[in-house]
Design a protein around this motif. Sequence first.
Motif, PDB file in Angstrom:
ATOM      1  N   TRP B  34      39.755  44.671  26.685  1.00 39.88           N
ATOM      2  CA  TRP B  34      40.940  44.097  27.326  1.00 39.88           C
ATOM      3  C   TRP B  34      40.745  42.588  27.440  1.00 39.88           C
ATOM      4  CZ3 TRP B  34      45.361  46.688  28.537  1.00 39.88           C
ATOM      5  CH2 TRP B  34      45.300  48.094  28.523  1.00 39.88           C
ATOM      6  N   TYR B  35      41.846  41.874  27.122  1.00 43.44           N
ATOM      7  CA  TYR B  35      41.853  40.426  27.208  1.00 43.44           C
ATOM      8  C   TYR B  35      43.055  39.983  28.023  1.00 43.44           C
ATOM      9  CZ  TYR B  35      38.187  39.817  23.677  1.00 43.44           C
ATOM     10  OH  TYR B  35      36.982  39.828  23.012  1.00 43.44           O
ATOM     11  N   LEU B  46      38.052  40.472  29.413  1.00 44.81           N
ATOM     12  CA  LEU B  46      38.016  41.104  30.729  1.00 44.81           C
ATOM     13  C   LEU B  46      37.012  42.251  30.774  1.00 44.81           C
ATOM     14  CD1 LEU B  46      41.815  41.335  31.655  1.00 44.81           C
ATOM     15  CD2 LEU B  46      40.134  39.696  32.525  1.00 44.81           C
ATOM     16  N   SER B  47      37.091  43.151  29.776  1.00 47.55           N
ATOM     17  CA  SER B  47      36.238  44.341  29.856  1.00 47.55           C
ATOM     18  C   SER B  47      36.139  45.012  28.499  1.00 47.55           C
ATOM     19  CB  SER B  47      36.792  45.330  30.879  1.00 47.55           C
ATOM     20  OG  SER B  47      38.005  45.871  30.401  1.00 47.55           O
ATOM     21  N   SER B  85      49.671  37.727  30.255  1.00 47.10           N
ATOM     22  CA  SER B  85      49.771  38.834  29.300  1.00 47.10           C
ATOM     23  C   SER B  85      48.409  39.484  29.148  1.00 47.10           C
ATOM     24  CB  SER B  85      50.250  38.336  27.942  1.00 47.10           C
ATOM     25  OG  SER B  85      51.598  37.936  28.003  1.00 47.10           O
ATOM     26  N   TYR B  86      48.411  40.801  29.055  1.00 45.18           N
ATOM     27  CA  TYR B  86      47.166  41.564  28.934  1.00 45.18           C
ATOM     28  C   TYR B  86      47.198  42.358  27.632  1.00 45.18           C
ATOM     29  CZ  TYR B  86      46.360  40.191  33.704  1.00 45.18           C
ATOM     30  OH  TYR B  86      46.160  39.432  34.837  1.00 45.18           O
ATOM     31  N   PHE B  87      46.160  42.195  26.850  1.00 45.27           N
ATOM     32  CA  PHE B  87      46.095  42.825  25.539  1.00 45.27           C
ATOM     33  C   PHE B  87      44.954  43.838  25.504  1.00 45.27           C
ATOM     34  CE2 PHE B  87      48.988  40.076  23.225  1.00 45.27           C
ATOM     35  CZ  PHE B  87      48.980  38.911  23.961  1.00 45.27           C
ATOM     36  N   PHE B 102      44.465  43.977  17.936  1.00 49.21           N
ATOM     37  CA  PHE B 102      45.114  43.793  19.233  1.00 49.21           C
ATOM     38  C   PHE B 102      46.454  44.507  19.306  1.00 49.21           C
ATOM     39  CE2 PHE B 102      42.731  40.547  21.585  1.00 49.21           C
ATOM     40  CZ  PHE B 102      41.842  40.133  20.621  1.00 49.21           C
ATOM     41  N   GLY B 103      46.775  44.996  20.508  1.00 47.13           N
ATOM     42  CA  GLY B 103      48.127  45.425  20.787  1.00 47.13           C
ATOM     43  C   GLY B 103      49.037  44.222  20.972  1.00 47.13           C
ATOM     44  N   LYS B 104      50.325  44.481  21.187  1.00 42.42           N
ATOM     45  CA  LYS B 104      51.292  43.386  21.299  1.00 42.42           C
ATOM     46  C   LYS B 104      51.285  42.737  22.676  1.00 42.42           C
ATOM     47  CE  LYS B 104      54.398  44.689  17.610  1.00 42.42           C
ATOM     48  NZ  LYS B 104      55.814  44.860  17.167  1.00 42.42           N
TER      49      LYS B 104
END
Lengths: 115, 112
Positions: B34-35, B46-47, B85-87, B102-104
């Motif tokens: 997660w970013y 992030l993790s 925004s969290y990806f 990555f997701g959108k």
Amino acid sequence: NAGVMQNPRHLVRRRGQEARLRCSPMKGHSHVYWYRQLPEEGLKFMVYLQKENIIDESGMPKERFSAEFPKEGPSILRIQQVVRGDSAAYFCASSPVEGQGDEQYFGPGTRLTVT
Amino acid sequence: GQSLEQPSEVTAVEGAIVQINCTYQTSGFYGLSWYQQHDGGAPTFLSYNALDGLEETGRFSSFLSRSDSYGYLLLQELQMKDSASYFCAVEDSGAGSYQLTFGKGTKLSVIP
């Protein structure tokens, strides 16, 4: 300890010109990744390099795009004969080693605008 | 190929808890990251989850279920600065390297 550095932060080019984007990885990092991000989209992998080697360029368009990471100096992403569709944010990331779960540290990005 | 699905937008109240889900389809799965990205900024890590279960880092937690191809990011005690925004990103082995797909992204808006 400086983070990943990219320059320029903003770049404007006319159609047909060349764009050169530079990335200096974090000190001690030998792995560099380039990503492209369109507005409201996620990052798309383009290319992965180590010093003097392209490891994986499966995400990079076959034409007009090239990347290098020389023994000395920054990594360069070059886009020749730019078109409007190349307008995007280009992010570089680095990591110390290649391996599962390695955190990638991102630079601030270069925002390319093609007019 | 790889594909990730996450909600495009989420709104939550300051001090509350919010969960951002991510489902994925990929071959050669190694882990889920997660970013966070603020407007105009760089993504920041992030993790990372490679195994099933919950990973906790301060106010943020991340969960993975490999059998369900599903993960989530949990943000507790929301603060205004969490608006970003969290990806989610899948790590898999493509062409011999550990690529991130990555997701959108999910745009989180924290309101007072």
